[in-house]
Design an enzyme around this catalytic site. Structure first.
Site, PDB file in Angstrom:
ATOM      1  N   ASP A 268     -30.948  60.097  76.801  1.00 32.03           N
ATOM      2  CA  ASP A 268     -32.293  60.385  77.291  1.00 32.03           C
ATOM      3  C   ASP A 268     -32.507  59.506  78.518  1.00 32.03           C
ATOM      4  O   ASP A 268     -32.600  58.281  78.405  1.00 32.03           O
ATOM      5  CB  ASP A 268     -33.322  60.066  76.211  1.00 32.03           C
ATOM      6  CG  ASP A 268     -34.758  60.313  76.651  1.00 32.03           C
ATOM      7  OD1 ASP A 268     -34.992  60.607  77.847  1.00 32.03           O
ATOM      8  OD2 ASP A 268     -35.658  60.192  75.800  1.00 32.03           O
ATOM      9  N   VAL A 269     -32.576  60.123  79.707  1.00 26.38           N
ATOM     10  CA  VAL A 269     -32.676  59.339  80.929  1.00 26.38           C
ATOM     11  C   VAL A 269     -34.007  58.594  81.042  1.00 26.38           C
ATOM     12  O   VAL A 269     -34.162  57.750  81.931  1.00 26.38           O
ATOM     13  CB  VAL A 269     -32.436  60.194  82.191  1.00 26.38           C
ATOM     14  CG1 VAL A 269     -31.013  60.742  82.208  1.00 26.38           C
ATOM     15  CG2 VAL A 269     -33.468  61.311  82.313  1.00 26.38           C
TER      16      VAL A 269
ATOM     17  N   ARG B 236     -29.591  65.253  77.233  1.00 23.05           N
ATOM     18  CA  ARG B 236     -30.067  65.025  75.862  1.00 23.05           C
ATOM     19  C   ARG B 236     -29.113  65.618  74.842  1.00 23.05           C
ATOM     20  O   ARG B 236     -28.926  65.064  73.766  1.00 23.05           O
ATOM     21  CB  ARG B 236     -31.475  65.575  75.691  1.00 23.05           C
ATOM     22  CG  ARG B 236     -32.519  64.713  76.374  1.00 23.05           C
ATOM     23  CD  ARG B 236     -33.884  65.288  76.227  1.00 23.05           C
ATOM     24  NE  ARG B 236     -33.941  66.540  76.993  1.00 23.05           N
ATOM     25  CZ  ARG B 236     -35.048  67.142  77.348  1.00 23.05           C
ATOM     26  NH1 ARG B 236     -36.205  66.644  76.998  1.00 23.05           N
ATOM     27  NH2 ARG B 236     -35.012  68.257  78.038  1.00 23.05           N
TER      28      ARG B 236
ATOM     29  N   TYR C 175     -45.401  67.743  90.264  1.00 17.63           N
ATOM     30  CA  TYR C 175     -44.034  67.957  90.746  1.00 17.63           C
ATOM     31  C   TYR C 175     -43.897  67.509  92.195  1.00 17.63           C
ATOM     32  O   TYR C 175     -42.944  66.794  92.551  1.00 17.63           O
ATOM     33  CB  TYR C 175     -43.641  69.424  90.587  1.00 17.63           C
ATOM     34  CG  TYR C 175     -42.198  69.690  90.903  1.00 17.63           C
ATOM     35  CD1 TYR C 175     -41.199  69.360  89.990  1.00 17.63           C
ATOM     36  CD2 TYR C 175     -41.824  70.271  92.104  1.00 17.63           C
ATOM     37  CE1 TYR C 175     -39.860  69.599  90.279  1.00 17.63           C
ATOM     38  CE2 TYR C 175     -40.490  70.518  92.394  1.00 17.63           C
ATOM     39  CZ  TYR C 175     -39.513  70.176  91.481  1.00 17.63           C
ATOM     40  OH  TYR C 175     -38.191  70.414  91.766  1.00 17.63           O
TER      41      TYR C 175
ATOM     42  N   ILE D  97     -34.037  77.385  94.039  1.00 13.27           N
ATOM     43  CA  ILE D  97     -32.783  77.788  93.409  1.00 13.27           C
ATOM     44  C   ILE D  97     -33.159  78.155  91.985  1.00 13.27           C
ATOM     45  O   ILE D  97     -33.596  77.290  91.213  1.00 13.27           O
ATOM     46  CB  ILE D  97     -31.740  76.660  93.425  1.00 13.27           C
ATOM     47  CG1 ILE D  97     -31.416  76.248  94.861  1.00 13.27           C
ATOM     48  CG2 ILE D  97     -30.485  77.083  92.667  1.00 13.27           C
ATOM     49  CD1 ILE D  97     -30.559  75.016  94.980  1.00 13.27           C
TER      50      ILE D  97
ATOM     51  N   LYS E 210     -41.497  64.415  93.575  1.00 15.17           N
ATOM     52  CA  LYS E 210     -40.414  64.607  94.530  1.00 15.17           C
ATOM     53  C   LYS E 210     -40.665  63.838  95.826  1.00 15.17           C
ATOM     54  O   LYS E 210     -39.715  63.406  96.496  1.00 15.17           O
ATOM     55  CB  LYS E 210     -40.196  66.095  94.799  1.00 15.17           C
ATOM     56  CG  LYS E 210     -39.651  66.836  93.580  1.00 15.17           C
ATOM     57  CD  LYS E 210     -38.358  66.208  93.065  1.00 15.17           C
ATOM     58  CE  LYS E 210     -37.762  66.987  91.911  1.00 15.17           C
ATOM     59  NZ  LYS E 210     -36.461  66.456  91.452  1.00 15.17           N
TER      60      LYS E 210
ATOM     61  N   ARG F 108     -26.623  72.052  82.346  1.00 18.36           N
ATOM     62  CA  ARG F 108     -27.029  73.402  82.767  1.00 18.36           C
ATOM     63  C   ARG F 108     -27.573  73.382  84.188  1.00 18.36           C
ATOM     64  O   ARG F 108     -27.764  72.320  84.779  1.00 18.36           O
ATOM     65  CB  ARG F 108     -28.079  73.959  81.806  1.00 18.36           C
ATOM     66  CG  ARG F 108     -29.317  73.111  81.750  1.00 18.36           C
ATOM     67  CD  ARG F 108     -30.271  73.559  80.672  1.00 18.36           C
ATOM     68  NE  ARG F 108     -31.534  72.842  80.801  1.00 18.36           N
ATOM     69  CZ  ARG F 108     -32.556  72.996  80.010  1.00 18.36           C
ATOM     70  NH1 ARG F 108     -32.486  73.850  79.024  1.00 18.36           N
ATOM     71  NH2 ARG F 108     -33.653  72.314  80.192  1.00 18.36           N
ATOM     72  N   GLY F 109     -27.814  74.565  84.716  1.00 14.71           N
ATOM     73  CA  GLY F 109     -28.470  74.706  86.004  1.00 14.71           C
ATOM     74  C   GLY F 109     -27.735  74.037  87.154  1.00 14.71           C
ATOM     75  O   GLY F 109     -26.505  74.071  87.254  1.00 14.71           O
ATOM     76  N   ILE F 110     -28.514  73.426  88.030  1.00 11.78           N
ATOM     77  CA  ILE F 110     -27.965  72.771  89.221  1.00 11.78           C
ATOM     78  C   ILE F 110     -26.994  71.660  88.824  1.00 11.78           C
ATOM     79  O   ILE F 110     -25.948  71.489  89.450  1.00 11.78           O
ATOM     80  CB  ILE F 110     -29.095  72.227  90.106  1.00 11.78           C
ATOM     81  CG1 ILE F 110     -29.918  73.393  90.686  1.00 11.78           C
ATOM     82  CG2 ILE F 110     -28.550  71.364  91.237  1.00 11.78           C
ATOM     83  CD1 ILE F 110     -31.188  72.955  91.407  1.00 11.78           C
TER      84      ILE F 110
END
Length: 195
Positions: free
Chosen positions: A53-54, A40, A143, A176, A147, A18-20
């Site tokens: 699962d990363v 997942r 966050y 985004i 990053k 999903r998403g980006i």
């Protein structure tokens, strides 16, 4: 990363469901790459999906081996991530470590585990950072820290692995809107800050 439709090989995209991540997978598939998405759920609307699962080192290692058994891997996009906003004075250690684990540690593991597959023929790793890595943003300590770590990890690996013909890039977009941050972006204080 999209250089030519003539390029053969597979690109792994984490968080591709999903998403980006889904948008990246669609773009790569449209450019002629074979895209394998890790998530997942195992969903990948633009190619093969593998449930992974990363944050589980062994699961990442097994997923990469499964992809490599299908053919050459030419790239990895470390896109999976998490945003948990909280006033810094109320941020719990568990919340902080969860964000760091998904956004920074899992990204490092992905880079480390893809290295043997890219070292032989070269390739590209794209790490999804954020412009938050250079900003002081209220309620976003974990966050922003995660990053900033992505940027540092990317710079170190780019220098260390250049001799192996592995390019390591940090893409640090601004806002985004996705399902990951939609609620955050809708907050009145965030809306006023963005104006």
């Amino acid at each position: 990363m999209v250089e030519s439709k003539k390029t053969q090989g597979q690109i792994i995209v984490s968080g591709a469901s999903r998403g980006i991540g889904a948008a990246i997978a669609a773009e790569l598939a449209g450019a002629g790459y074979t895209v394998v998405g890790l998530s997942r759920s195992g969903d990948n609307p633009h190619g093969q999906g593998i449930a992974c699962d990363v944050c589980d080192d062994a699961a990442v290692r097994d997923a990469f081996a499964q992809v490599a058994a299908q053919g050459p891997i030419v790239g990895l996009v470390n896109n999976a991530g998490l945003h948990l906003g909280s006033p810094s004075h109320a941020l719990t250690t568990d919340e902080y470590e969860t964000v760091m684990r998904i956004n920074a540690t899992a990204l490092m593991v992905g880079c480390r585990e893809i290295h043997p597959y890219l070292k032989e023929h070269g390739g590209t790793i794209v790490n999804m950072g954020s412009f938050f890595d250079k900003l002081g943003v209220p309620g976003n300590l974990a966050y922003c820290a995660s990053k900033a770590a992505v940027g540092a990890i990317t710079r170190c690996l780019a220098v260390e692995w250049a001799s192996h013909n592995i390019r390591v890039l940090n893409v640090a977009p601004g806002y985004i809107e996705t399902d990951l941050n939609r609620d955050f972006l809708a907050r009145p204080n965030v809306q006023s800050w963005l104006k």
